[in-house]
Design an enzyme around this catalytic site. Sequence first.
Site, PDB file in Angstrom:
ATOM      1  CG  HIS A  80      -4.502  -7.484  -0.070  1.00  0.00           C
ATOM      2  ND1 HIS A  80      -4.734  -6.717  -0.968  1.00  0.00           N
ATOM      3  CD2 HIS A  80      -3.597  -7.125   0.917  1.00  0.00           C
ATOM      4  CE1 HIS A  80      -3.658  -5.710  -0.780  1.00  0.00           C
ATOM      5  NE2 HIS A  80      -2.872  -5.973   0.261  1.00  0.00           N
ATOM      6  CG  MET A  82      -4.809  -6.704   7.079  1.00  0.00           C
ATOM      7  SD  MET A  82      -6.260  -5.394   6.583  1.00  0.00           S
ATOM      8  CE  MET A  82      -6.553  -4.322   7.999  1.00  0.00           C
ATOM      9  CB  SER A  83      -0.506  -8.354   2.619  1.00  0.00           C
ATOM     10  OG  SER A  83       0.742  -7.682   3.202  1.00  0.00           O
ATOM     11  CB  SER A 141      -1.182   0.171   1.278  1.00  0.00           C
ATOM     12  OG  SER A 141      -1.806  -0.898   1.269  1.00  0.00           O
ATOM     13  CG  HIS A 144      -2.794  -2.022  -3.933  1.00  0.00           C
ATOM     14  ND1 HIS A 144      -3.396  -1.762  -3.085  1.00  0.00           N
ATOM     15  CD2 HIS A 144      -1.677  -2.948  -3.512  1.00  0.00           C
ATOM     16  CE1 HIS A 144      -3.003  -1.897  -1.895  1.00  0.00           C
ATOM     17  NE2 HIS A 144      -1.958  -2.972  -2.264  1.00  0.00           N
ATOM     18  CG  HIS A 187      -6.863   2.520   3.007  1.00  0.00           C
ATOM     19  ND1 HIS A 187      -5.829   1.699   3.209  1.00  0.00           N
ATOM     20  CD2 HIS A 187      -6.767   3.045   1.909  1.00  0.00           C
ATOM     21  CE1 HIS A 187      -5.379   1.274   2.131  1.00  0.00           C
ATOM     22  NE2 HIS A 187      -5.858   2.143   1.116  1.00  0.00           N
ATOM     23  CE1 TYR A 224      -8.150  -6.010   1.204  1.00  0.00           C
ATOM     24  CE2 TYR A 224      -6.433  -6.428   2.799  1.00  0.00           C
ATOM     25  CZ  TYR A 224      -6.944  -5.741   1.870  1.00  0.00           C
ATOM     26  OH  TYR A 224      -6.292  -4.701   1.294  1.00  0.00           O
ATOM     27  CD  GLU A 225      -7.658  -7.725  -3.187  1.00  0.00           C
ATOM     28  OE1 GLU A 225      -8.116  -7.128  -4.148  1.00  0.00           O
ATOM     29  OE2 GLU A 225      -6.446  -8.232  -2.945  1.00  0.00           O
ATOM     30  CG  ASN A 277      -1.460   2.148  11.473  1.00  0.00           C
ATOM     31  OD1 ASN A 277      -1.363   1.784  10.282  1.00  0.00           O
ATOM     32  ND2 ASN A 277      -1.979   1.519  12.526  1.00  0.00           N
ATOM     33  CB  ALA A 308       0.967  -0.510   5.043  1.00  0.00           C
TER      34      ALA A 308
HETATM   35  N1  HPA Z   1      -3.452  -3.259  11.015  1.00  0.00           N
HETATM   36  C1  HPA Z   1      -3.628  -4.113  10.016  1.00  0.00           C
HETATM   37  N2  HPA Z   1      -3.109  -3.956   8.902  1.00  0.00           N
HETATM   38  C2  HPA Z   1      -2.330  -2.652   8.661  1.00  0.00           C
HETATM   39  C3  HPA Z   1      -2.327  -1.913   9.555  1.00  0.00           C
HETATM   40  C4  HPA Z   1      -2.845  -1.975  10.919  1.00  0.00           C
HETATM   41  O1  HPA Z   1      -3.047  -1.334  12.083  1.00  0.00           O
HETATM   42  N3  HPA Z   1      -1.832  -0.794   9.217  1.00  0.00           N
HETATM   43  C5  HPA Z   1      -1.577  -0.999   8.188  1.00  0.00           C
HETATM   44  N4  HPA Z   1      -1.823  -2.180   7.559  1.00  0.00           N
END
Ligand code: HPA
Length: 272
Positions: free
Chosen positions: A82, A210-211, A29, A60, A246, A84-85, A234, A112
């Site tokens: 991903h 998540m990846s 990301s 993306h 996001h 989750y997709e 973050n 990320a």
């Molecule tokens: N959690 C999960 N996936 C992420 C996060 C998070 O805090 N930040 C960026 N991708």
Amino acid sequence: MINRINESTEYIKNELKGIKPDVGMILGSGLGDYADNLEEAITIPYRNIPGFLVSTVDGHKGQFVVGKRAGKTIIAMQGRFHFYEGYTQLEVSMPVRVMKNLGVKTIIVTNAAGGVNTSFAEGALMLITDHINYSGGNPLIGPNLDDFGLRFPDMTQIYTPHLRKKLIDVAKSENIDLVEGVYMMFTGPSYETPAEIRMARIVGADAVGMSTVPETIVAAHTGIQILGISCITNMAAGVLDAPLNHLEVMETANRVKSTFVKVLDLALTIVD
Ligand code: HPA
């Protein structure tokens, strides 16, 4: 799946007209721009590749870029897939097998991630030392693809130790701070709860995302060396008194992009 992998490989080989990439890159990301700086670039949109998948997330692009940088020939994914997709993990990790067929020996995977380790700060870059697969799946479930690797592959040194050591050393010599830690995969797409993040910390995670895990398991299965780098976009849920979104993830990734580019360039100089 083998047929899809072979179909995609043949199409890409044809587009590359004899060019053989040695390094694969998966750009997460907000980090996809790196591939815009490859020399003599050839772009291959995923949607043109028979048997391939199409990406659905903002930020993306959905294409391979093949080109040169730091003396290496790279095949970069601008946009990844991903779990989750709605793809299976077998599908999510399929591009890594295509890369293997194209001759890739090393992959550099970026993402990320949310910081779990409270000594981290937003914008930190974390070299992944190991992972925890908390996705509830595994890309190797199903018949083993014997052409790629063993039924029960070893995962003790999945993030290649000598490459990690070299990257830490060159980063230090360039005065770039890299932290190190364990990446834990949650499925998403909801961010984690504060309770889940407390659990993640207790079980040994330094960052959550998540990846990455499906791709690196498949890379390790087939003997590809791996460097993984997380951008801590973050602090994870509940660490600070702030909701997650996001947009913030994309903004932080953007802010540290120039340092990230330097680290990726350094990584290219040390891969063998
Ligand atoms: N959690 C999960 N996936 C992420 C996060 C998070 O805090 N930040 C960026 N991708």
